[in-house]
Design a protein around this motif. Structure first.
Motif, short mmCIF file in Angstrom:
data_model
loop_
_atom_site.label_atom_id
_atom_site.label_comp_id
_atom_site.label_asym_id
_atom_site.label_seq_id
_atom_site.Cartn_x
_atom_site.Cartn_y
_atom_site.Cartn_z
N ALA A 86 42.05 42.58 40.12
CA ALA A 86 42.39 43.71 40.98
C ALA A 86 43.09 43.18 42.22
N SER A 87 44.03 43.94 42.75
CA SER A 87 44.84 43.47 43.87
C SER A 87 44.83 44.47 45.02
N GLU A 88 44.83 43.94 46.23
CA GLU A 88 44.95 44.75 47.44
C GLU A 88 46.41 44.89 47.85
N LEU A 89 47.31 44.22 47.16
CA LEU A 89 48.72 44.25 47.52
C LEU A 89 49.41 45.44 46.86
N ALA A 90 50.33 46.04 47.57
CA ALA A 90 51.00 47.25 47.08
C ALA A 90 52.19 46.90 46.19
N GLY A 91 52.60 47.89 45.38
CA GLY A 91 53.82 47.76 44.57
C GLY A 91 53.85 46.51 43.73
N PHE A 92 55.02 45.86 43.72
CA PHE A 92 55.19 44.65 42.93
C PHE A 92 54.46 43.47 43.54
N GLY A 93 53.88 43.65 44.72
CA GLY A 93 53.11 42.57 45.32
C GLY A 93 51.89 42.20 44.50
N ASN A 94 51.42 43.14 43.66
CA ASN A 94 50.24 42.81 42.84
C ASN A 94 50.53 41.70 41.84
N ARG A 95 51.82 41.43 41.56
CA ARG A 95 52.16 40.31 40.68
C ARG A 95 51.72 38.98 41.31
N LYS A 96 51.79 38.90 42.64
CA LYS A 96 51.34 37.67 43.30
C LYS A 96 49.87 37.42 43.00
N THR A 97 49.08 38.49 43.02
CA THR A 97 47.66 38.36 42.71
C THR A 97 47.47 37.91 41.27
N ILE A 98 48.17 38.57 40.34
CA ILE A 98 48.03 38.25 38.92
C ILE A 98 48.44 36.82 38.63
N TYR A 99 49.59 36.40 39.19
CA TYR A 99 50.14 35.09 38.88
C TYR A 99 49.39 33.94 39.55
N ASN A 100 48.46 34.24 40.42
CA ASN A 100 47.63 33.21 41.05
C ASN A 100 46.20 33.21 40.52
N ALA A 101 45.95 34.01 39.50
CA ALA A 101 44.61 34.11 38.93
C ALA A 101 44.56 33.47 37.55
N PRO A 134 34.10 29.35 44.44
CA PRO A 134 35.29 29.48 45.28
C PRO A 134 36.51 30.07 44.56
N LEU A 135 36.39 30.40 43.26
CA LEU A 135 37.54 30.92 42.52
C LEU A 135 38.10 32.16 43.20
N SER A 136 37.26 33.05 43.63
CA SER A 136 37.70 34.30 44.24
C SER A 136 38.59 34.05 45.46
N PHE A 139 31.29 37.39 31.87
CA PHE A 139 32.43 36.54 31.59
C PHE A 139 32.17 35.14 32.14
N GLU A 140 32.72 34.14 31.42
CA GLU A 140 32.58 32.76 31.86
C GLU A 140 33.76 31.95 31.35
N ASP A 141 33.86 30.71 31.85
CA ASP A 141 34.88 29.77 31.38
C ASP A 141 36.29 30.33 31.55
N PHE A 142 36.68 30.63 32.79
CA PHE A 142 38.02 31.14 33.10
C PHE A 142 39.05 30.02 32.91
N GLN A 143 40.15 30.34 32.23
CA GLN A 143 41.15 29.32 31.91
C GLN A 143 42.56 29.90 31.98
N ILE A 168 42.63 33.39 44.99
CA ILE A 168 43.52 34.40 44.40
C ILE A 168 44.15 35.24 45.51
N ILE A 169 45.45 35.13 45.66
CA ILE A 169 46.18 35.80 46.73
C ILE A 169 46.10 37.32 46.57
N GLY A 170 45.65 38.00 47.61
CA GLY A 170 45.62 39.46 47.60
C GLY A 170 44.53 40.06 46.75
N GLY A 171 43.66 39.25 46.20
CA GLY A 171 42.60 39.78 45.36
C GLY A 171 41.45 40.34 46.17
N ASN A 172 40.67 41.19 45.55
CA ASN A 172 39.48 41.72 46.21
C ASN A 172 38.19 41.24 45.54
#
Length: 395
Positions: free
Chosen positions: A183-198, A140-142, A211-215, A145-149
């Motif tokens: 990776a983010s589906e959000l445009a412009g600075f909206g991709n920060r929302k994706t990054i900061y929720n991952a 369920p990790l995927s 890859f494993e053990d996401f932290q 993540i807001i705006g992620g693909n």
């Protein structure tokens, strides 16, 4: 009277979110106990984006410009050898962004262009490689993540005077530890929302090439509608690789993967002088605005662990007073070193001279810290000398 009291309480509540308590840890003095000068000539040149200690006498540096690794002895103050990379043939090495020296027969390289780890020896023979494409989060990790693909990619980048984001290596389990960016589906600075929720880190299982053990999590101030625009962290790890610490550019907090929690490690010289950017999709900022924040805002720019002394050193770059007539580079900034132990007790903070050192290139030493003096903004920089100071702190 009751209305006045209620109004006062309301003001206290809304301002408490921005209140920064006084930081009163002690000022640490330091002294230079040795100056290291390695002479250069036409045959011995360097442009190191990253350096690492091999042992108490030896360091190795990555020269991205000339695609090689240089090995120097600090004790004898000379170049020992260079490992030159082939760009074609059976030992072709991709353009390298960062490295990790494990031993003379095990040197890990990472290329962001090729999204590939390579393992070489001291003759630059390629022993193995792992190409890491088409990486996908699992549920369920995927779904969190807001705006992620669902996709992500590894990130590690070093550049002298600008970026210092090397990967780590877990010596116990034999896996690289690297930042991952969604990776983010959000445009412009909206991709920060994706990054900061991952999650921020992952371990690379070299056996499976996955890859494993996401932290790792982002602090609260990165989750607001207006947030810092720096989506990268600096890493350090304990001597046994059991704990990876993350330091954020615009937060007093660090994150401990072992304890899975945030710990406060503030600078006494900071007062929240950093730029907030709207992270809505419609937000629009110029490159100049972003670079201005990167160079001139206060920020935590490095984290060094010293296994000889069991201490951590958090590097705090102070804010610059920028005017329209003067554009300052981050290497011109005042800076300081916050020292804390393995129990996360702050021992104090050392104020360092500005325009003298490269605070992105600091190595642990038995007596303290070995700090590069290769700062192009230093009035005392010697172009014909590769120079370091060994400093000892009064702890």
């Amino acid at each position: 009277m009751s209305k006045i009291i209620l109004y006062f309480i309301f003001i206290c509540i809304i301002t408490s979110c921005n209140y920064r308590g006084e930081v009163d840890h002690k000022l640490i003095n330091f002294k230079v106990v040795k100056n290291v000068e390695i002479p250069l000539n036409a045959r011995i040149q360097y442009n190191h984006s990253q350096i690492q200690s091999i042992d108490s006498c030896t360091i190795i540096g990555l020269d991205r410009k000339f695609q090689k690794l240089d090995i120097y002895t600090i004790c004898e103050e000379k170049l020992l050898s260079s490992i030159n990379f082939d760009d074609e043939g059976p030992n072709r090495i991709y353009p390298i962004n960062s490295f990790y020296y494990l031993s003379k027969d095990s040197i890990f390289l990472y290329s962001s262009d090729a999204s590939t780890f390579q393992l070489i020896d001291s003759t630059a023979q390629v022993l193995n490689e792992w190409r890491l494409f088409d990486n996908k989060y699992v549920e369920p990790l995927s779904d969190t993540i807001i705006g992620g693909n669902g996709k992500y990619y590894p990130f590690s980048h070093t550049q002298n005077g600008l970026f210092n984001f090397p990967f780590l290596y877990d010596r116990i389990n034999g896996n690289p530890i690297i930042q991952v960016m969604p990776a983010s589906e959000l445009a412009g600075f909206g991709n920060r929302k994706t990054i900061y929720n991952a999650p921020i880190l992952a371990r690379v299982n070299l056996n499976s090439g996955s890859f494993e053990d996401f932290q790792g999590r982002w602090p609260k101030n990165y989750l607001e509608e207006k947030a810092p625009s720096n989506p990268f962290v600096h890493l350090s790890q304990s001597h046994d690789s059991s704990n990876v610490l993350l330091t954020y550019f615009n937060s007093d907090l660090i994150f401990s993967t072992k304890n899975d929690k945030f710990l406060e490690m503030p600078s006494k010289y900071f007062d929240d002088r950093y730029t907030l950017f709207s992270i809505n999709e419609n937000a629009d900022y110029t490159t100049e605005e972003e670079l201005g924040a990167y160079h001139n805002d206060e920020g935590y720019v490095n984290l060094v662990y010293n296994p000889y002394r069991g201490l951590y050193y958090r590097i705090a770059k102070h804010a610059n007073e920028q005017t329209d007539a003067e554009r300052l580079h981050r290497m011109e900034s005042a800076w300081s070193i916050i020292v804390f132990n393995e129990q996360f007790e702050i021992l104090g903070e050392a104020l360092m001279p500005e325009k003298t050192y490269n605070f992105l290139q600091i190595l642990p030493a038995a007596r303290g810290l070995l700090i590069s003096k290769e700062n192009s903004y230093s009035p005392t920089n010697k172009e014909e000398i590769y120079e370091f100071d060994l400093i000892e702190m009064d702890l």
